[in-house]
Write a protein that holds these residues in place. Structure first.
Motif, PDB file in Angstrom:
ATOM      1  N   GLY A  35      40.545  39.269  44.047  1.00  0.00           N
ATOM      2  CA  GLY A  35      41.342  40.079  43.793  1.00  0.00           C
ATOM      3  C   GLY A  35      42.652  40.376  43.432  1.00  0.00           C
ATOM      4  N   THR A  37      44.807  40.109  40.940  1.00  0.00           N
ATOM      5  CA  THR A  37      45.424  41.104  40.426  1.00  0.00           C
ATOM      6  C   THR A  37      45.700  42.363  40.678  1.00  0.00           C
ATOM      7  OG1 THR A  37      44.364  40.391  39.425  1.00  0.00           O
ATOM      8  CG2 THR A  37      45.631  39.384  38.585  1.00  0.00           C
ATOM      9  N   ALA A  62      40.977  36.428  39.524  1.00  0.00           N
ATOM     10  CA  ALA A  62      40.773  37.816  39.438  1.00  0.00           C
ATOM     11  C   ALA A  62      39.208  37.957  38.574  1.00  0.00           C
ATOM     12  CB  ALA A  62      41.771  37.541  38.531  1.00  0.00           C
ATOM     13  N   HIS A  63      39.637  39.445  38.139  1.00  0.00           N
ATOM     14  CA  HIS A  63      38.034  39.279  37.544  1.00  0.00           C
ATOM     15  C   HIS A  63      38.295  39.101  36.194  1.00  0.00           C
ATOM     16  CE1 HIS A  63      35.316  42.427  35.515  1.00  0.00           C
ATOM     17  NE2 HIS A  63      34.062  42.031  36.834  1.00  0.00           N
ATOM     18  N   LEU A 101      34.928  33.198  43.543  1.00  0.00           N
ATOM     19  CA  LEU A 101      35.245  33.541  45.090  1.00  0.00           C
ATOM     20  C   LEU A 101      34.405  33.058  45.917  1.00  0.00           C
ATOM     21  CD1 LEU A 101      34.022  37.440  43.551  1.00  0.00           C
ATOM     22  CD2 LEU A 101      35.982  36.462  43.261  1.00  0.00           C
ATOM     23  N   ALA A 116      40.606  40.919  48.367  1.00  0.00           N
ATOM     24  CA  ALA A 116      40.849  42.232  47.803  1.00  0.00           C
ATOM     25  C   ALA A 116      39.841  42.637  46.554  1.00  0.00           C
ATOM     26  CB  ALA A 116      42.543  42.840  47.954  1.00  0.00           C
ATOM     27  N   VAL A 117      38.974  42.445  46.419  1.00  0.00           N
ATOM     28  CA  VAL A 117      38.192  42.508  45.033  1.00  0.00           C
ATOM     29  C   VAL A 117      37.544  43.798  45.611  1.00  0.00           C
ATOM     30  CG1 VAL A 117      35.918  42.602  43.844  1.00  0.00           C
ATOM     31  CG2 VAL A 117      37.245  40.795  44.882  1.00  0.00           C
ATOM     32  N   GLY A 119      34.962  47.169  45.524  1.00  0.00           N
ATOM     33  CA  GLY A 119      33.521  47.186  45.111  1.00  0.00           C
ATOM     34  C   GLY A 119      32.182  46.002  46.314  1.00  0.00           C
ATOM     35  N   ALA A 121      30.405  44.564  44.701  1.00  0.00           N
ATOM     36  CA  ALA A 121      31.544  42.503  44.521  1.00  0.00           C
ATOM     37  C   ALA A 121      32.027  41.103  44.778  1.00  0.00           C
ATOM     38  CB  ALA A 121      31.967  42.933  42.335  1.00  0.00           C
ATOM     39  N   GLU A 142      34.089  47.517  51.015  1.00  0.00           N
ATOM     40  CA  GLU A 142      32.417  47.719  49.987  1.00  0.00           C
ATOM     41  C   GLU A 142      31.593  47.248  51.500  1.00  0.00           C
ATOM     42  OE1 GLU A 142      35.599  48.580  48.400  1.00  0.00           O
ATOM     43  OE2 GLU A 142      35.616  49.577  47.043  1.00  0.00           O
ATOM     44  N   MET A 220      47.450  53.300  44.424  1.00  0.00           N
ATOM     45  CA  MET A 220      46.343  51.805  44.512  1.00  0.00           C
ATOM     46  C   MET A 220      45.328  51.657  43.295  1.00  0.00           C
ATOM     47  SD  MET A 220      44.814  53.797  47.722  1.00  0.00           S
ATOM     48  CE  MET A 220      44.509  55.375  46.516  1.00  0.00           C
ATOM     49  N   GLY A 221      44.281  50.884  42.834  1.00  0.00           N
ATOM     50  CA  GLY A 221      43.890  50.720  42.149  1.00  0.00           C
ATOM     51  C   GLY A 221      42.759  51.847  41.811  1.00  0.00           C
ATOM     52  N   MET A 282      50.679  49.802  51.775  1.00  0.00           N
ATOM     53  CA  MET A 282      50.119  48.569  52.265  1.00  0.00           C
ATOM     54  C   MET A 282      50.300  47.345  52.771  1.00  0.00           C
ATOM     55  SD  MET A 282      47.203  50.374  52.486  1.00  0.00           S
ATOM     56  CE  MET A 282      46.333  48.957  53.363  1.00  0.00           C
TER      57      MET A 282
END
Ligand code: NDP
Ligand code: MG
Length: 402
Positions: A35, A37, A62-63, A101, A116-117, A119, A121, A142, A220-221, A282
């Motif tokens: 994660g 990005t 990244a996703h 991953l 840092a992904v 969800g 996932a 999560e 944050m995201g 952070m």
């Protein structure tokens, strides 16, 4: 769930002895950023840029954001690059698919996996990293909400370690400082209260996306920003604290602290209360998760100046007007698959809110509906938890008409 009060910080302390990081003959520790990005990922790279004599990013994932990842690759030249979805650049040696991953997290040259992904996932990579005995610097809360007991057992079994990045849990880890579980009376997590802290319940129900994305203290995201507006984030964090520190739910409280300067408290049995403070960045907890149990000098965070901070205030949570908090804590207390259902239903409801398909006030309704409909689902194994996660996603999608 059965509670083991003696488990406080045992999970993390065990890791200290067995972490691959401490055995590494390399002078710089290799870091995989899953994660890279995102908000935490880019903050982590700023920390690594300042700490280049200690750490080097050897794997970045990244996703789907190819351009942002390509820019990071050009800057950092990592040995491994993974893109979960989308087309990898022609002529590159990037890996693709969700398995990238796990490949990144288990490489021999990786000492620390910063997850840092966003969800659920993120769960398989946490499990794989812990099985491989790595230190996991865990932003992906999560992971613990879906499968906390399995994750902490894995950390203990394979000599890996789980060190929180979440600012509240980093604060608690720092305040505990290795104290025994019987010395701890209560953990108190602070919450900013989010953008709707002072809004009426009616106004909250019809809040727009733009309103919900205006977090008062943290950048944050989008998913965690919405979770902060509903207070689902705080429920996820109570569950996270329960699993990380082995403290029963009835000894974990939440207090609203709008300035986000005190990141959490630990109350000890003698009445003494320790708090960890700092400017809301952070980069502080990210660095601490990389260096724990040591502290290293870092000049990247603004100077802490109590005089200019102004007044620090505290309020009780308006539990009735923010139902996601109690729904989540009750799910955690119920055990079984309930917190996995809560998490998955929330992820999907938030996606629908972000896409403009449901109102802000509908998020808790969908989550509650999933919890009721799926209350009999087992949480006895990882497969059962993943089945509950999938059923919750299906339930909310069906309610929204997808
Ligand atoms: P962002 O949305 O900013 O970033 C998420 C990152 O994960 C991006 O790199 C994204 O890639 C990648 N990603 C998204 N979905 C997937 C997927 N299905 N598989 C693999 N990678 C994926 O999130 P944040 O950085 O804000 O949050 C990350 C985690 O950290 C969350 O669990 C959050 O709760 C936690 N956290 C965040 C804090 C913060 O301040 N932001 C504070 C405390 C905890 P791409 O860019 O390609 O979409
Ligand atoms: Mg937090």
């Amino acid at each position: 769930m059965a509670v083991n009060p003696s488990a406080i910080v045992i999970h993390v302390q065990r890791g200290q002895e067995g972490a691959a990081a401490s055995d590494s003959p390399r002078t710089r520790k290799g870091v995989a950023i899953l994660g890279a990005t995102g908000s935490i990922g880019t903050s982590a790279l700023r920390v690594l840029a300042r700490q280049a004599d200690r750490f080097t990013p050897v794997a970045l994932t990244a996703h789907a954001n190819v351009d942002a990842l390509a820019a990071q690759v050009a800057r950092w030249r990592p040995a491994f690059v993974g893109l979960v979805r989308g087309v990898v650049p022609r002529g590159s040696n990037w890996s693709s698919g969700a398995e990238c991953l796990i490949a990144a997290a288990t490489r021999d040259d990786v000492d620390i996996v910063l997850n840092a992904v966003v969800g659920a996932a993120g769960l398989p990579a946490t499990l794989a990293a812990l099985r491989a005995g790595k230190r996991v610097a865990l932003a992906n809360k999560e992971t613990l909400v879906v499968a906390g007991s399995i994750v902490t057992a894995l950390a203990a079994a394979h000599g890996g370690s789980l060190v929180p990045v979440d600012s509240e849990h980093s604060a608690i880890l720092q305040c505990l400082a290795g104290r025994e579980s019987h010395e701890v009376k209560r953990l108190v997590l602070t919450a900013s209260g989010g953008p709707f802290r002072t809004w009426s319940a009616d106004r909250i129900a019809t809040a727009t996306l733009a309103d919900a994305l205006k977090h008062p203290t943290w950048q944050m995201g989008s998913k965690i920003t919405i979770d902060s507006a509903t207070l689902a984030n705080k429920a996820l964090e109570v569950i996270e604290a329960h699993h990380l520190f082995g403290v029963p739910y009835d000894r974990i409280d939440v207090v609203v602290h709008p300035q986000s300067i005190i990141h959490s408290f630990v109350e000890f049995v003698d009445g003494s209360v320790l708090a960890q403070m700092g400017v809301p960045s952070m980069e502080l907890p990210i660095l601490f998760a990389l260096t724990w149990p040591e502290r290293v000098a870092d000049n990247g965070v603004p100077q802490f100046d109590p005089v200019t901070l102004g007044t620090l205030t505290f309020e009780a949570v308006r539990t009735f007007d923010f139902p996601m908090l109690a729904l989540g804590i009750t799910a955690g207390q119920s055990g079984g698959s309930a917190s996995a259902v809560y998490n998955a239903a929330n992820e999907v409801a938030v996606e629908h809110f972000l896409a403009g398909r449901i109102m802000f006030g509908e998020i808790p309704l969908h989550v509650e509906s999933a919890l009721v409909a799926l209350r009999e689902m087992s949480g006895e194994s990882l497969d059962a938890l993943l089945a509950a996660d999938a059923a919750a996603r299906h339930h909310v999608n069906a309610q929204v008409g997808l």
